[in-house]
Design a protein around this motif. Sequence first.
Motif, short mmCIF file in Angstrom:
data_model
loop_
_atom_site.label_atom_id
_atom_site.label_comp_id
_atom_site.label_asym_id
_atom_site.label_seq_id
_atom_site.Cartn_x
_atom_site.Cartn_y
_atom_site.Cartn_z
N LEU A 74 0.83 -1.21 0.00
CA LEU A 74 0.00 0.00 0.00
C LEU A 74 0.87 1.26 0.00
N GLU A 75 2.00 1.20 0.69
CA GLU A 75 2.94 2.33 0.65
C GLU A 75 3.53 2.48 -0.75
N GLN A 76 3.82 1.37 -1.40
CA GLN A 76 4.42 1.41 -2.73
C GLN A 76 3.48 2.04 -3.75
N ILE A 77 2.21 1.69 -3.68
CA ILE A 77 1.26 2.23 -4.65
C ILE A 77 0.73 3.61 -4.24
N GLN A 78 1.20 4.07 -3.08
CA GLN A 78 0.77 5.36 -2.54
C GLN A 78 -0.75 5.41 -2.41
N TYR A 79 -1.26 4.37 -1.75
CA TYR A 79 -2.70 4.24 -1.54
C TYR A 79 -3.27 5.46 -0.83
N ARG A 80 -4.35 6.00 -1.41
CA ARG A 80 -5.02 7.18 -0.87
C ARG A 80 -6.42 6.78 -0.42
N PRO A 81 -6.64 6.61 0.88
CA PRO A 81 -7.94 6.15 1.37
C PRO A 81 -9.12 7.00 0.92
N GLU A 82 -8.87 8.29 0.73
CA GLU A 82 -9.96 9.19 0.36
C GLU A 82 -10.31 9.10 -1.12
N GLN A 83 -9.48 8.40 -1.91
CA GLN A 83 -9.72 8.33 -3.35
C GLN A 83 -9.73 6.91 -3.92
N ASP A 84 -8.84 6.06 -3.45
CA ASP A 84 -8.62 4.76 -4.07
C ASP A 84 -9.49 3.66 -3.46
N LYS A 85 -9.72 2.65 -4.27
CA LYS A 85 -10.47 1.47 -3.83
C LYS A 85 -9.57 0.24 -3.91
N LEU A 86 -9.77 -0.68 -2.98
CA LEU A 86 -9.01 -1.93 -2.94
C LEU A 86 -9.95 -3.11 -3.09
N TRP A 87 -9.61 -4.02 -3.99
CA TRP A 87 -10.32 -5.28 -4.11
C TRP A 87 -9.40 -6.39 -3.60
N PHE A 88 -9.95 -7.33 -2.86
CA PHE A 88 -9.17 -8.46 -2.35
C PHE A 88 -9.75 -9.76 -2.90
N ALA A 89 -8.89 -10.54 -3.55
CA ALA A 89 -9.34 -11.71 -4.31
C ALA A 89 -9.49 -12.97 -3.47
N GLY A 90 -9.80 -12.83 -2.20
CA GLY A 90 -10.06 -13.99 -1.35
C GLY A 90 -8.82 -14.55 -0.68
N ASP A 91 -9.05 -15.49 0.25
CA ASP A 91 -7.99 -16.06 1.09
C ASP A 91 -7.25 -14.94 1.82
N LEU A 92 -8.00 -14.21 2.61
CA LEU A 92 -7.42 -13.15 3.43
C LEU A 92 -6.50 -13.73 4.49
N ILE A 93 -6.81 -14.95 4.92
CA ILE A 93 -6.15 -15.49 6.11
C ILE A 93 -5.67 -16.92 5.88
N ASN A 94 -4.90 -17.40 6.86
CA ASN A 94 -4.43 -18.78 6.98
C ASN A 94 -3.08 -19.00 6.33
N ARG A 95 -2.25 -19.74 7.04
CA ARG A 95 -0.86 -20.09 6.69
C ARG A 95 0.13 -19.01 7.10
N GLY A 96 -0.22 -17.75 6.94
CA GLY A 96 0.66 -16.67 7.39
C GLY A 96 0.51 -16.44 8.89
N ASP A 134 -15.89 0.67 3.49
CA ASP A 134 -16.34 0.69 2.09
C ASP A 134 -15.20 0.84 1.09
N ASN A 135 -14.00 1.12 1.56
CA ASN A 135 -12.86 1.22 0.65
C ASN A 135 -12.42 -0.15 0.15
N ALA A 136 -12.84 -1.20 0.83
CA ALA A 136 -12.42 -2.56 0.46
C ALA A 136 -13.59 -3.37 -0.07
N THR A 137 -13.35 -4.02 -1.20
CA THR A 137 -14.28 -5.01 -1.74
C THR A 137 -13.63 -6.38 -1.56
N VAL A 138 -14.30 -7.23 -0.81
CA VAL A 138 -13.73 -8.53 -0.44
C VAL A 138 -14.59 -9.65 -1.00
#
Length: 275
Positions: free
Chosen positions: A20-42, A57-61
């Motif tokens: 998120l730091e690399q892409i310079q994520y801006r919470p007030e503007q950008d949206k994040l989609w997560f393609a599943g498997d948020l957890i486990n093994r890590g 609402d910034n995250a679509t999971v």
Amino acid sequence: MSTYVIGDLQGCLTPLVQLLEQIQYRPEQDKLWFAGDLINRGHESLETLRFIKSLGDNATVILGNHDLHLLAVSHGFGTLKRGDTLTEILSARDRDELMDWLRQQPLCHYDKTLNTVMTHAGIPPCWSLEDTLTFAKEVETKLKSDTVDEFFATMYGNTPNQWDNTLTGLDRLRAITNYLTRMRFCDKNSKLDLKSKEGINTASKGYAPWFNYPTKLPEDCHIVFGHWAALEGKTQQDRIHALDTGCVWGGSLTALRLEDRQRFSTPCTINRKKS
């Protein structure tokens, strides 16, 4: 505003923060989609789940097979496997709140403006976009219902392994779930091989990666998915984008910016052996 799709986290919060730091994520503007498997093994599964939930609402999971496994175990079905890192979640003070939030998440997300559909494992060749959205909704409705326990009690299993519109009941829901969260290889009739899990060249005779077959989706519709780390993010298909680049196994965490299809990645900060 930019929209970034991020591959399987599997409990790797530190690489996510770095990405998120690399892409310079801006919470007030950008949206994040997560393609599943948020957890486990890590090793940061609880912290990861809490962080994604806090994005609001910034995250679509969407749900992956590991997320569904956690939900099933939390409801008293299924058993923890060697290598699972779910105990901390299951004993957390906010467990019920986290599980209720997770159970509300879909198995599929489609954005008409971006003309992109996201599922954890992909979309079988025999389904249209309308089919995919409709079938995913059937499982999502069950997950949110008061009878969800009967789904979790029968969720595990490799059959039925071929789609048939006449499937009914819990067999139908299991088939839909397997296509959307566990699929890798299938044959020309979308019959699943759920035992082969490695790279493209490991397919059983008569089977191939699901994305090697013609799709029924509109010609300009893009598909984004995770789940298959052995692909190393490569499908050789212009509009089908693999995003699980094996962060939890010592690979990297990848994000795809949908507006221009540019990829970003950050190395994993741990090196975990498969078990």
